[in-house]
Design an enzyme around this catalytic site. Structure first.
Site, PDB file in Angstrom:
ATOM      1  N   GLY A 115      -2.477 -19.414   6.487  1.00 57.36           N
ATOM      2  CA  GLY A 115      -3.306 -20.694   5.472  1.00 57.36           C
ATOM      3  C   GLY A 115      -4.239 -21.175   5.750  1.00 57.36           C
ATOM      4  O   GLY A 115      -5.168 -21.779   5.013  1.00 57.36           O
ATOM      5  N   ASP A 116      -4.800 -21.118   6.878  1.00 59.34           N
ATOM      6  CA  ASP A 116      -5.979 -21.656   7.518  1.00 59.34           C
ATOM      7  C   ASP A 116      -6.831 -20.726   7.989  1.00 59.34           C
ATOM      8  O   ASP A 116      -8.266 -20.675   7.514  1.00 59.34           O
ATOM      9  CB  ASP A 116      -5.822 -22.439   8.918  1.00 59.34           C
ATOM     10  CG  ASP A 116      -5.198 -24.016   8.558  1.00 59.34           C
ATOM     11  OD1 ASP A 116      -5.775 -24.493   7.653  1.00 59.34           O
ATOM     12  OD2 ASP A 116      -4.234 -24.258   9.118  1.00 59.34           O
ATOM     13  N   ILE A 117      -6.397 -19.518   8.450  1.00 59.54           N
ATOM     14  CA  ILE A 117      -7.067 -18.472   8.907  1.00 59.54           C
ATOM     15  C   ILE A 117      -7.847 -17.569   8.076  1.00 59.54           C
ATOM     16  O   ILE A 117      -9.143 -17.130   8.222  1.00 59.54           O
ATOM     17  CB  ILE A 117      -6.394 -17.746  10.007  1.00 59.54           C
ATOM     18  CG1 ILE A 117      -6.059 -18.523  11.127  1.00 59.54           C
ATOM     19  CG2 ILE A 117      -7.003 -16.268  10.338  1.00 59.54           C
ATOM     20  CD1 ILE A 117      -5.161 -17.722  12.348  1.00 59.54           C
TER      21      ILE A 117
END
Length: 415
Positions: free
Chosen positions: A181-183
């Protein structure tokens, strides 16, 4: 191969002002740093939260930062600026006059409150590429009813549909291991940033680049969108199988698990059947084509799983390696022994303050023909490069001392 230093990469000469925190923004700027950009990581006086998250080596008594911070902030220079103060904001504006790129991941309105909006900074540096990674995007590119909500990796995974198809078939959703969800947003942001830098070569002007974490996960889960549009289906947790390909997933071995993808190419299925000692399955009309195998998925998975469970992963590698898309399910310790990763320089040793030995982090997978894998510089200590960066920006030593005295720059209590 001779390793190159990040400053000699294809982005050498590009200066990135990194105001981001946690993972999404820093991962984006890490990609740019690995490719040779000069990345100035700006931390607040209370530090990037990741700096103190660990994990720490047992013999690290300094604890300047843990593995998390080291991994995603390598190849960067570190400075401390309190952008909430008037003087600190002035420092950021001055640095932005000569920066090529600025990256931040605050919620909408935060930078505006500090007089550091895209419009404000573009007014003093029209060539600035300003990249924002927010949970739900920025109103400049499309307002959202939830644009002011805070977001972390797990929220983006959940809302973007990733968790809805992850987990045991028919069971509850399961979080993915890495922080996708960040990468995933970080990678989209890096691509968008470089696209805007390329456009600037023609127009002479920068651009506001916006990536929403929620949006990025939806884009990565594109399969569930067209599945629902074309068929009306609502995909759920899929376990270790694939709804459109068979066999395509994980299977047991005598000593662990393997990944196998004998679809959609039907010849891979026939090769698998030969390796299994059951060539008749390869031509059986119930299983000959991928669509047939999907219709009889339970039978196919049972047959393959019963066979694979009787062999070790090494035996399966001998039978399938190089013929059918195949690989063992590796744990972290296996990665350190893997000859492919060693040959590709994917696990790199790097200095760690407080230790008399190097530590290992994952390197960039981006390789450029003619160059070796990039050398890795350790992540910066807190406030390590503040004075050097400001001197390069034209600040005199007495100005730097005054800014430190007011708390606009530097670690709290620093002289």
């Amino acid at each position: 191969m001779t390793a190159r230093t990040p400053t000699t990469g294809p982005l050498a000469g590009l200066t990135v002002l990194d105001l981001s925190r946690m993972l999404a923004g820093p991962f984006c700027t890490m990609v740019l740093a690995d490719l040779g950009a000069t990345v100035l990581k700006v931390e607040p006086p209370f530090r990037d939260m990741v700096r103190d998250q660990g994990p720490y080596a047992e013999d690290d008594e300094l604890k300047a930062y843990g593995g998390y911070f080291q991994s995603v902030n390598r190849n960067k220079q570190g400075l401390v600026v309190d952008l909430t103060s008037q003087d600190g904001g002035a420092v950021i504006r001055r640095l932005a006059t000569t920066a090529d790129v600025l990256v931040e991941n605050f919620r909408p309105g935060v930078m505006e409150r500090h007089g550091l909006s895209y419009e404000e900074l573009a007014g003093i540096n029209p060539r600035l590429v300003y990249t924002a990674v927010r949970g739900f995007g920025d109103p400049r590119t499309g307002s959202s009813p939830v644009q002011d909500w805070p977001s972390f990796d797990i929220v983006a995974q959940a809302m973007g549909g990733l968790l809805g198809i992850t987990g045991p078939a028919g069971g509850p959703p399961v979080k993915t291991g890495p922080g996708f969800g960040d990468i995933v947003p970080a990678l989209f942001a890096a691509v968008g940033t470089l696209a805007a830098v390329r456009e600037r070569e023609t127009t002479g002007r920068g651009r506001f680049v916006d990536v929403g974490m929620y949006d990025a996960v939806v884009a990565a889960c594109e399969r569930i969108v067209y599945q629902h549009s074309y068929t009306g289906a609502v995909p759920g947790p899929e376990g270790n199988a694939h709804p459109l390909l068979c066999p395509f997933g994980l299977f047991p071995a005598a000593d662990g698990f393997i990944a196998l993808a004998a679809a959609p190419a039907d010849h891979h299925w026939r090769l698998l059947c030969e390796a299994m000692g059951r060539p008749e399955l390869g031509t059986d009309p119930r299983y000959a084509r991928n669509t047939d195998r999907v219709a009889h998925q339970a039978d196919v998975l049972d047959a393959v799983g019963e066979w694979s469970a009787r062999h070790t992963r090494a035996e399966l590698a001998d039978l399938l390696g190089g013929r059918v898309p195949f690989g063992p399910v590796n744990t972290a310790d296996a990665l350190f022994e893997d000859p492919h990763l060693a040959a590709r320089g994917m696990l790199q040793q790097v200095e760690h303050p407080g230790l008399d030995r190097p530590v290992t982090i994952a390197a960039t997978p981006i390789r450029l023909a003619g160059n070796g894998p990039p050398a890795v510089r350790r992540a910066p200590l807190f406030d390590e490069h503040t004075d050097d960066v400001l001197r390069r920006a034209g600040y005199a030593d007495d100005e730097i001392a005054r800014l430190r005295a007011t708390g606009a720059i530097g670690a709290p209590g620093s002289p």
